[in-house]
Design a protein around this motif. Structure first.
Motif, PDB file in Angstrom:
ATOM      1  N   GLN A 119       0.841  -1.215   0.000  1.00 57.34           N
ATOM      2  CA  GLN A 119       0.000   0.000   0.000  1.00 57.34           C
ATOM      3  C   GLN A 119       0.869   1.256   0.000  1.00 57.34           C
ATOM      4  OE1 GLN A 119      -3.086  -0.246   2.982  1.00 57.34           O
ATOM      5  NE2 GLN A 119      -3.702  -2.276   2.306  1.00 57.34           N
ATOM      6  N   ARG A 120       1.902   1.211  -0.820  1.00 50.42           N
ATOM      7  CA  ARG A 120       2.822   2.331  -0.901  1.00 50.42           C
ATOM      8  C   ARG A 120       2.487   3.194  -2.106  1.00 50.42           C
ATOM      9  NH1 ARG A 120       9.229   1.900   0.312  1.00 50.42           N
ATOM     10  NH2 ARG A 120       9.786   4.090   0.049  1.00 50.42           N
ATOM     11  N   HIS A 121       2.416   4.514  -1.905  1.00 48.35           N
ATOM     12  CA  HIS A 121       2.195   5.455  -2.994  1.00 48.35           C
ATOM     13  C   HIS A 121       3.471   5.506  -3.814  1.00 48.35           C
ATOM     14  CE1 HIS A 121       1.092   9.844  -4.285  1.00 48.35           C
ATOM     15  NE2 HIS A 121       0.982   8.967  -5.274  1.00 48.35           N
ATOM     16  N   ALA A 122       3.379   5.193  -5.113  1.00 45.28           N
ATOM     17  CA  ALA A 122       4.579   5.066  -5.933  1.00 45.28           C
ATOM     18  C   ALA A 122       4.250   5.365  -7.384  1.00 45.28           C
ATOM     19  CB  ALA A 122       5.150   3.649  -5.812  1.00 45.28           C
ATOM     20  N   ALA A 123       5.296   5.612  -8.170  1.00 41.36           N
ATOM     21  CA  ALA A 123       5.166   5.655  -9.622  1.00 41.36           C
ATOM     22  C   ALA A 123       5.326   4.228 -10.125  1.00 41.36           C
ATOM     23  CB  ALA A 123       6.232   6.558 -10.221  1.00 41.36           C
ATOM     24  N   LEU A 124       4.329   3.732 -10.862  1.00 37.77           N
ATOM     25  CA  LEU A 124       4.313   2.323 -11.236  1.00 37.77           C
ATOM     26  C   LEU A 124       3.813   2.178 -12.669  1.00 37.77           C
ATOM     27  CD1 LEU A 124       4.870  -0.420  -9.790  1.00 37.77           C
ATOM     28  CD2 LEU A 124       2.421  -0.514  -9.282  1.00 37.77           C
ATOM     29  N   TYR A 125       4.656   1.668 -13.535  1.00 37.75           N
ATOM     30  CA  TYR A 125       4.301   1.460 -14.941  1.00 37.75           C
ATOM     31  C   TYR A 125       3.800   2.741 -15.601  1.00 37.75           C
ATOM     32  CZ  TYR A 125       4.346  -3.363 -13.267  1.00 37.75           C
ATOM     33  OH  TYR A 125       4.699  -4.550 -12.674  1.00 37.75           O
ATOM     34  N   GLY A 126       4.335   3.874 -15.154  1.00 37.63           N
ATOM     35  CA  GLY A 126       3.936   5.157 -15.712  1.00 37.63           C
ATOM     36  C   GLY A 126       2.734   5.789 -15.041  1.00 37.63           C
ATOM     37  N   TYR A 127       2.153   5.114 -14.059  1.00 45.61           N
ATOM     38  CA  TYR A 127       0.963   5.622 -13.358  1.00 45.61           C
ATOM     39  C   TYR A 127       1.334   6.172 -11.983  1.00 45.61           C
ATOM     40  CZ  TYR A 127      -2.029   3.109 -16.695  1.00 45.61           C
ATOM     41  OH  TYR A 127      -2.655   2.669 -17.834  1.00 45.61           O
ATOM     42  N   ASP A 128       0.574   7.140 -11.521  1.00 44.79           N
ATOM     43  CA  ASP A 128       0.537   7.493 -10.112  1.00 44.79           C
ATOM     44  C   ASP A 128      -0.261   6.374  -9.452  1.00 44.79           C
ATOM     45  OD1 ASP A 128       0.944   8.947  -7.839  1.00 44.79           O
ATOM     46  OD2 ASP A 128      -0.616  10.427  -8.234  1.00 44.79           O
ATOM     47  N   ALA A 129       0.338   5.657  -8.488  1.00 49.29           N
ATOM     48  CA  ALA A 129      -0.261   4.385  -8.093  1.00 49.29           C
ATOM     49  C   ALA A 129      -0.154   4.127  -6.601  1.00 49.29           C
ATOM     50  CB  ALA A 129       0.423   3.243  -8.849  1.00 49.29           C
ATOM     51  N   ILE A 130      -1.024   3.227  -6.133  1.00 49.11           N
ATOM     52  CA  ILE A 130      -0.881   2.571  -4.840  1.00 49.11           C
ATOM     53  C   ILE A 130      -0.420   1.147  -5.145  1.00 49.11           C
ATOM     54  CG2 ILE A 130      -2.024   1.743  -2.758  1.00 49.11           C
ATOM     55  CD1 ILE A 130      -1.818   4.755  -2.822  1.00 49.11           C
ATOM     56  N   ASP A 131       0.812   0.847  -4.744  1.00 53.25           N
ATOM     57  CA  ASP A 131       1.376  -0.476  -5.002  1.00 53.25           C
ATOM     58  C   ASP A 131       1.087  -1.371  -3.800  1.00 53.25           C
ATOM     59  OD1 ASP A 131       2.790  -2.699  -5.651  1.00 53.25           O
ATOM     60  OD2 ASP A 131       4.729  -1.706  -5.929  1.00 53.25           O
ATOM     61  N   ASP A 132       0.111  -2.261  -3.954  1.00 56.03           N
ATOM     62  CA  ASP A 132      -0.286  -3.185  -2.886  1.00 56.03           C
ATOM     63  C   ASP A 132      -0.104  -4.615  -3.384  1.00 56.03           C
ATOM     64  OD1 ASP A 132      -1.194  -3.881  -0.383  1.00 56.03           O
ATOM     65  OD2 ASP A 132      -3.321  -3.701  -0.877  1.00 56.03           O
ATOM     66  N   SER A 133       1.017  -4.837  -4.075  1.00 56.93           N
ATOM     67  CA  SER A 133       1.170  -6.062  -4.857  1.00 56.93           C
ATOM     68  C   SER A 133       1.913  -7.171  -4.134  1.00 56.93           C
ATOM     69  CB  SER A 133       1.908  -5.752  -6.171  1.00 56.93           C
ATOM     70  OG  SER A 133       3.214  -5.255  -5.917  1.00 56.93           O
ATOM     71  N   TYR A 134       2.249  -6.975  -2.844  1.00 57.89           N
ATOM     72  CA  TYR A 134       3.012  -8.051  -2.195  1.00 57.89           C
ATOM     73  C   TYR A 134       2.112  -9.211  -1.790  1.00 57.89           C
ATOM     74  CZ  TYR A 134       5.742 -10.912   0.809  1.00 57.89           C
ATOM     75  OH  TYR A 134       6.347 -12.010   1.350  1.00 57.89           O
ATOM     76  N   ASN A 135       1.141  -8.930  -0.934  1.00 57.02           N
ATOM     77  CA  ASN A 135       0.195  -9.992  -0.624  1.00 57.02           C
ATOM     78  C   ASN A 135      -1.129  -9.387  -0.195  1.00 57.02           C
ATOM     79  OD1 ASN A 135      -0.317 -10.172   2.224  1.00 57.02           O
ATOM     80  ND2 ASN A 135       1.641 -11.200   2.568  1.00 57.02           N
ATOM     81  N   VAL A 136      -2.139 -10.226  -0.040  1.00 57.74           N
ATOM     82  CA  VAL A 136      -3.488  -9.682   0.093  1.00 57.74           C
ATOM     83  C   VAL A 136      -4.343 -10.559   0.992  1.00 57.74           C
ATOM     84  CG1 VAL A 136      -4.399 -10.886  -1.943  1.00 57.74           C
ATOM     85  CG2 VAL A 136      -5.417  -8.715  -1.241  1.00 57.74           C
ATOM     86  N   SER A 137      -5.154  -9.924   1.804  1.00 56.37           N
ATOM     87  CA  SER A 137      -6.270 -10.555   2.505  1.00 56.37           C
ATOM     88  C   SER A 137      -7.487  -9.678   2.229  1.00 56.37           C
ATOM     89  CB  SER A 137      -6.002 -10.623   4.015  1.00 56.37           C
ATOM     90  OG  SER A 137      -6.043  -9.313   4.572  1.00 56.37           O
ATOM     91  N   PHE A 138      -8.649 -10.113   2.645  1.00 53.66           N
ATOM     92  CA  PHE A 138      -9.830  -9.289   2.404  1.00 53.66           C
ATOM     93  C   PHE A 138      -9.714  -7.956   3.131  1.00 53.66           C
ATOM     94  CE2 PHE A 138     -14.190  -7.883   3.265  1.00 53.66           C
ATOM     95  CZ  PHE A 138     -14.669  -7.831   1.970  1.00 53.66           C
ATOM     96  N   MET A 139      -9.193  -7.986   4.342  1.00 54.69           N
ATOM     97  CA  MET A 139      -9.084  -6.756   5.127  1.00 54.69           C
ATOM     98  C   MET A 139      -8.072  -5.787   4.523  1.00 54.69           C
ATOM     99  SD  MET A 139      -9.295  -8.304   8.994  1.00 54.69           S
ATOM    100  CE  MET A 139     -10.682  -9.306   9.518  1.00 54.69           C
ATOM    101  N   THR A 140      -6.911  -6.302   4.100  1.00 60.93           N
ATOM    102  CA  THR A 140      -5.924  -5.406   3.491  1.00 60.93           C
ATOM    103  C   THR A 140      -6.387  -4.946   2.112  1.00 60.93           C
ATOM    104  OG1 THR A 140      -4.663  -7.292   2.641  1.00 60.93           O
ATOM    105  CG2 THR A 140      -3.989  -6.381   4.761  1.00 60.93           C
ATOM    106  N   ALA A 141      -7.117  -5.803   1.398  1.00 56.92           N
ATOM    107  CA  ALA A 141      -7.660  -5.385   0.101  1.00 56.92           C
ATOM    108  C   ALA A 141      -8.613  -4.212   0.281  1.00 56.92           C
ATOM    109  CB  ALA A 141      -8.376  -6.555  -0.569  1.00 56.92           C
ATOM    110  N   ARG A 142      -9.444  -4.287   1.294  1.00 49.86           N
ATOM    111  CA  ARG A 142     -10.391  -3.205   1.569  1.00 49.86           C
ATOM    112  C   ARG A 142      -9.655  -1.901   1.889  1.00 49.86           C
ATOM    113  NH1 ARG A 142     -14.597  -4.964   5.845  1.00 49.86           N
ATOM    114  NH2 ARG A 142     -12.713  -5.024   7.134  1.00 49.86           N
TER     115      ARG A 142
END
Length: 455
Positions: A328-351
Motif C-alpha cells: 500500500q505504498r504510494h509510488a510511480a508504477l508502470y507510468g501511473y501514479d499508483a498505490i502499489d499493494d502487490s506483495y500480498n493480500v487478505s480481504f481486510m488489506t484489500a479493503r
C-alpha cells in the motif's frame, strides 16, 4: 531459447521433476502442499511459466535423490522377468508419477535437512542468549507484520543500535540463518518478524530469539486455508505471547486481544494500544498513510515508547515514514501514479488498499483503475470473500481489470455489470494499459498478481 532450457522442458514433459520441485519450493518444501496442488497440475505440465525455480542446495539434493529413486525403480522394472509390453507400460507409469519420486526424495532427505536446521537454530539461540543487553521485539499476526517491523525499525534506529531481520525472512530456519550470518555485535535492539503456516512454528522462532516485546498485529483471514479455522490460527499466534520472556510486554489492540481469546499472559505485561495514532498523548502525522498502515503505526509507537525513543525523534520520523515496498505504498508504477499493494493480500488489506486508491484518485481528480487476481488461501468459512471483493470494486473502482486466476469467476460475479474486463495475466494488462487507460486520466491500484499455481 537456450539448448539447456529446451532440454529441461522436454525432460519435464516426460518426468515432471521440475514442476514438482517448483511447487515444493513455493510451498516451503511441504509435501502435503504438493499433494494439494496435484489434482490441478497432474497432467498440466505448464513448464513455460516455471521461470522461478531457484537452484538452492536443498533443491539440488532433492532433485538428485528423486532422480536416483526414479532410475532405481526404472532399472528394477526394466530388468524384471515381466513381459516386454508390461515393462514398457510400467516405465510409462513411472514417468507419469514423477511427482511421487520428488515427494519420496523430499521425505528421504528430511532427517538430514531437519538435523541441519536444528543445529543452526540451536547455534542462533546460543548467539542471542549470549547478548544479555540486547532486547528482542517480535512481530506476528495475520498481516501487517512487515510494515509494523519496518516502522519500529525506523522509529528506533536513530536512537538505539537497531537491526531488523529484513524482507520476509520470518521462519525459524530463515531467522536462525540470518542471526548466524548478519547479527552485529553492537546491536541493542533486534526486530524480528515471526510467521507460521502451522501451529508450533512461532514457538520455534521464539526459542531462537525470545522476545522482550511481543507484538501481534491482528487475527485475520490470511493462511486460513492452511490452518483450517480461526481458532487454530489464534492458537499459533498465541505462541508469540507464551514464547516471550516471563518479564516481556505483549502489545496488541483490544480487538486482537479478544480474537486471541483474551489469554492469561502468565505474569507478562499487556499493553493495549488505543484507536488514535498518538505518542505519549501527542497525535502524529499520518495523512500520507493508508488505514492499515496507521493501524500498524499504532503498534510501532507503543514499542517505541517501551524502548524509550524520545518524543521529538518519533514525531519527526512519523512525518517521513513510508511503508515497505509493495505494501500500500504510494509510488510511480508502470507510468501511473499508483498505490502499489502487490506483495500480498487478505480481504481486510484489500479493503484498506481500495480505500487508499479511492483517496488518491479523489485527491488527484483522476479515475481509479484496479488490477486484481483475487484473494488466495481462504478458509472454509471465507469462500465468498472473492465475490465480496468484486462487489466492493463495483462500488469503489471506476474500472477493474481481473487477471485470469482461479478466482476470476468469483470476482466477476461480484462485479456484475460494473465496468471490468478479464485479461490473461499482468503482462497482458501492461501490453494494453496506456492505450486503454491513459496515465493522465487514471491512477492505478495494483493488487498481487499471485504466483502461477493460481492460473
Amino acid at each position: 531459447m537456450a539448448l539447456s532450457e529446451r532440454l529441461r522442458r522436454i525432460a519435464n514433459a516426460i518426468v515432471p521433476f521440475w514442476d514438482a520441485l517448483y511447487i515444493l519450493q513455493l510451498e516451503e518444501y511441504r509435501v502435503g502442499r504438493l499433494a494439494k496442488w496435484l489434482p490441478r497440475f497432474f497432467f498440466r505440465r505448464n513448464v513455460a511459466r516455471r521461470q522461478q525455480l531457484r537452484y538452492t542446495q536443498r533443491a539440488k539434493t532433492i532433485f538428485a535423490a528423486s532422480l536416483f529413486l526414479w532410475v532405481l525403480a526404472a532399472v528394477v522394472v526394466a530388468t524384471s522377468a515381466l513381459p516386454l509390453v508390461v515393462r514398457v507400460g510400467l516405465i510409462g507409469v513411472l514417468c507419469t508419477f514423477g511427482h511421487a519420486f520428488v515427494a519420496a526424495g523430499t521425505w528421504a532427505l528430511w532427517p538430514v535437512h531437519h538435523v541441519a536446521a536444528l543445529r543452526a537454530m540451536r547455534r542462533a539461540a546460543s548467539v542471542v542468549a549470549s547478548r544479555k543487553e540486547m532486547r528482542v521485539v517480535a512481530v506476528a499476526g495475520s498481516y501487517g507484520k512487515t510494515t509494523t517491523k519496518q516502522f519500529v525499525y525506523d522509529l528506533a534506529r536513530h536512537v538505539l543500535p537497531t537491526q531488523m531481520v529484513p524482507g520476509t525472512i520470518n521462519t525459524p530456519r530463515g531467522i536462525a540463518a540470518w542471526i548466524l550470518k548478519d547479527l552485529r555485535p553492537s546491536t541493542e535492539l533486534l526486530v524480528v518478524e515471526m510467521d507460521a503456516y502451522q501451529v508450533g512454528e512461532i514457538a520455534r522462532s521464539c526459542k531462537i530469539a525470545p522476545p522482550d516485546i511481543a507484538v501481534i498485529t491482528n487475527v485475520g483471514d490470511q493462511h486460513l486455508e492452511r490452518f483450517g479455522s480461526v481458532d487454530r490460527l489464534a492458537s499459533a499466534l498465541r505462541e508469540t505471547i507464551f514464547g516471550s520472556k516471563p518479564t516481556a510486554t505483549v502489545v496488541f489492540d483490544e480487538e486482537t486481544y479478544s480474537r486471541l481469546g483474551r489469554p492469561d499472559p502468565g505474569g507478562r505485561t499487556v499493553r493495549l494500544v488505543g484507536c488514535a495514532p498518538a505518542y505519549r498523548s501527542v497525535l502524529v502525522a499520518t495523512k500520507h498513510l493508508s488505514d492499515s498502515s496507521v493501524a500498524n503505526l499504532r503498534l510501532a509507537l507503543a514499542v517505541a515508547n517501551l524502548v524509550g525513543v524520545p518524543e521529538r525523534f518519533v514525531l519527526d520520523s512519523c512525518a517521513k515514514l513510508e511503508p515497505p515496498e509493495r505494501r500500500q505504498r504510494h509510488a510511480a508504477l508502470y507510468g501511473y501514479d499508483a498505490i502499489d499493494d502487490s506483495y500480498n493480500v487478505s480481504f481486510m488489506t484489500a479493503r484498506a488498499g481500495i480505500r487508499a486508491g479511492r483517496s488518491l484518485a479523489s485527491s488527484t481528480g483522476k479515475k481509479l483503475l484496479v488490477v486484481t487476481a483475487g484473494i488466495p488461501e481462504l478458509g472454509p468459512h471465507e469462500r465468498d470473500k472473492n465475490r465480496l471483493l468484486g462487489t466492493m470494486l463495483r462500488g469503489q473502482a471506476d474500472y477493474t481489470v481481473v487477471l485470469h486466476s482461479l478466482f476470476a469467476r468469483e470476482i466477476k460475479a461480484g462485479i456484475g455489470s460494473g465496468p471490468h474486463r478479464v485479461v490473461a495475466d499482468l503482462a497482458a494488462f501492461l501490453a494494453m494499459a496506456h492505450g486503454s487507460f491513459p496515465p493522465s486520466e487514471w491512477v492505478l491500484l495494483l493488487q498481487p498478481e499471485l504466483h502461477d499455481l493460481y492460473y
